[in-house]
Design a protein around this motif. Sequence first.
Motif, PDB file in Angstrom:
ATOM      1  N   GLU A   1       0.828  -1.209   0.000  1.00  0.00           N
ATOM      2  CA  GLU A   1       0.000   0.000   0.000  1.00  0.00           C
ATOM      3  C   GLU A   1       0.865   1.263   0.000  1.00  0.00           C
ATOM      4  OE1 GLU A   1      -0.584   2.477   2.463  1.00  0.00           O
ATOM      5  OE2 GLU A   1       1.020   1.764   3.762  1.00  0.00           O
TER       6      GLU A   1
ATOM      7  N   THR B   1      -6.665  -1.789  -3.423  1.00  0.00           N
ATOM      8  CA  THR B   1      -6.495  -3.210  -3.758  1.00  0.00           C
ATOM      9  C   THR B   1      -7.184  -3.535  -5.070  1.00  0.00           C
ATOM     10  OG1 THR B   1      -6.262  -3.881  -1.448  1.00  0.00           O
ATOM     11  CG2 THR B   1      -7.071  -5.549  -2.986  1.00  0.00           C
TER      12      THR B   1
ATOM     13  N   ILE C   1      -0.906  -8.707  -2.821  1.00  0.00           N
ATOM     14  CA  ILE C   1      -1.192  -7.321  -2.470  1.00  0.00           C
ATOM     15  C   ILE C   1      -1.275  -7.214  -0.957  1.00  0.00           C
ATOM     16  CG2 ILE C   1      -2.857  -5.428  -2.621  1.00  0.00           C
ATOM     17  CD1 ILE C   1      -3.847  -6.652  -5.264  1.00  0.00           C
TER      18      ILE C   1
ATOM     19  N   GLY D   1      -2.586  -4.505   1.496  1.00  0.00           N
ATOM     20  CA  GLY D   1      -3.368  -3.284   1.467  1.00  0.00           C
ATOM     21  C   GLY D   1      -3.182  -2.435   2.707  1.00  0.00           C
TER      22      GLY D   1
ATOM     23  N   HIS E   1     -11.269  -5.840   1.345  1.00  0.00           N
ATOM     24  CA  HIS E   1     -10.003  -6.108   0.653  1.00  0.00           C
ATOM     25  C   HIS E   1     -10.031  -7.504   0.013  1.00  0.00           C
ATOM     26  CE1 HIS E   1      -7.260  -2.771   1.397  1.00  0.00           C
ATOM     27  NE2 HIS E   1      -7.531  -2.776   2.703  1.00  0.00           N
TER      28      HIS E   1
ATOM     29  N   SER F   1      -9.715  -8.609  -4.225  1.00  0.00           N
ATOM     30  CA  SER F   1      -8.673  -9.382  -4.907  1.00  0.00           C
ATOM     31  C   SER F   1      -8.390 -10.678  -4.171  1.00  0.00           C
ATOM     32  CB  SER F   1      -7.375  -8.572  -5.008  1.00  0.00           C
ATOM     33  OG  SER F   1      -6.326  -9.377  -5.528  1.00  0.00           O
TER      34      SER F   1
ATOM     35  N   PHE G   1      -5.037 -10.597  -2.148  1.00  0.00           N
ATOM     36  CA  PHE G   1      -4.877  -9.843  -0.915  1.00  0.00           C
ATOM     37  C   PHE G   1      -4.378 -10.770   0.194  1.00  0.00           C
ATOM     38  CE2 PHE G   1      -6.786  -8.401   3.138  1.00  0.00           C
ATOM     39  CZ  PHE G   1      -6.110  -7.205   3.277  1.00  0.00           C
TER      40      PHE G   1
END
Length: 358
Positions: free
Chosen positions: A85, A100, A118, A120, A136, A140, A143
């Motif tokens: 992030e 995200t 990812i 976030g 989140h 995705s 995540f």
Amino acid sequence: MDLAGMTVVDAHIHQWDPLTTPREFSGLAKLFRYVPIPVDLAKRLAPRREREFVGDPTPFVHPYLPRDYQQDAGEVPVEAIVHIEVEWNGKGRLAPADETRWVESLPFGVDTPALGAIMGAGDPTAPDFGELLDAHQAASRRFRGIRARVETHPDPQVRAMCKTPGLLTSSAFLSGFGALADRGLAFEAWVYSGQLPEVTALAERYPDTTIVLNHLGTPAGIFGPVGRNTGQHPGQRRELFVRWRDDLAALAVHTNVVSKVSGLMMPILGHPVPERGKPTPVPVLLERISPMLEHALDVFGADRLIWGSNFPVDKPITSIPNAAEAVATALSGHGADDKAIEQIFRTNAERVYGIDEL
């Protein structure tokens, strides 16, 4: 050391477009777009804490997207990346999940490395933190957890977003952190080195939650003076190193903690900022970072270290190829064999971020 012949996961990069997405630095980026102010003039006019943190504002006033990263990676054989992030400031309590969703939509894997995971943004002290985590995850399947803005520093001229010392051990933070632990998600801890004991306390309280220490704890000023009174002379820098060394060793006792050998070229560490387009050469980097990397290898071992470029934040100081070579050379010079280098540059990230499960 040459990384050719192996594939790499860059476990710490940032993607942004401050012109079309809401970032804390979007206003600055739009100013540069519409008002012809030279970057170097703007740098001189900026507050000292901002100048010392960014080194060169150029990367922050332009989009940085998969194609830009691919160009910067050069000959480093990056197969996948982990996005961390970066200062999303959209409106609404679930707004961080929009970052995200945005990253998931970027053209990774199209003549560029794949998007591996990812991390976030989120604030465990917020009353709706659990709901945000669910948002989140809905945004995705990649995540894997959150990074919170908890970095603080006693020197008021060292840039820090958190103004609440001790936040990591506060009852509000710990209460919310349970929602992360309950979902089996990871916590990305970016702190300054004085906060390492707080990370240790957090790791002890939640021994089953993976905590990823960013940038070896970012000992600001360890290579040169920054702020008002940080790293001002060799004796002070030695004291900073000794405290960082001992606190990192105490943190490494907790096996749920892994550390990134990343961000070691952040300007806030006290690196002199070279002329734009002339990255700091590998031998100079080695002289600065080798003691830190050798200690990290000693206390964490090769199976709990992960490499990341921290681009484009580290770009004012060096290039991705120079950074990767310096880290690999320093580690191999301290006994890391080819298997260990492969762990640090690829397989540990795959394990920690579940990249091999995609």
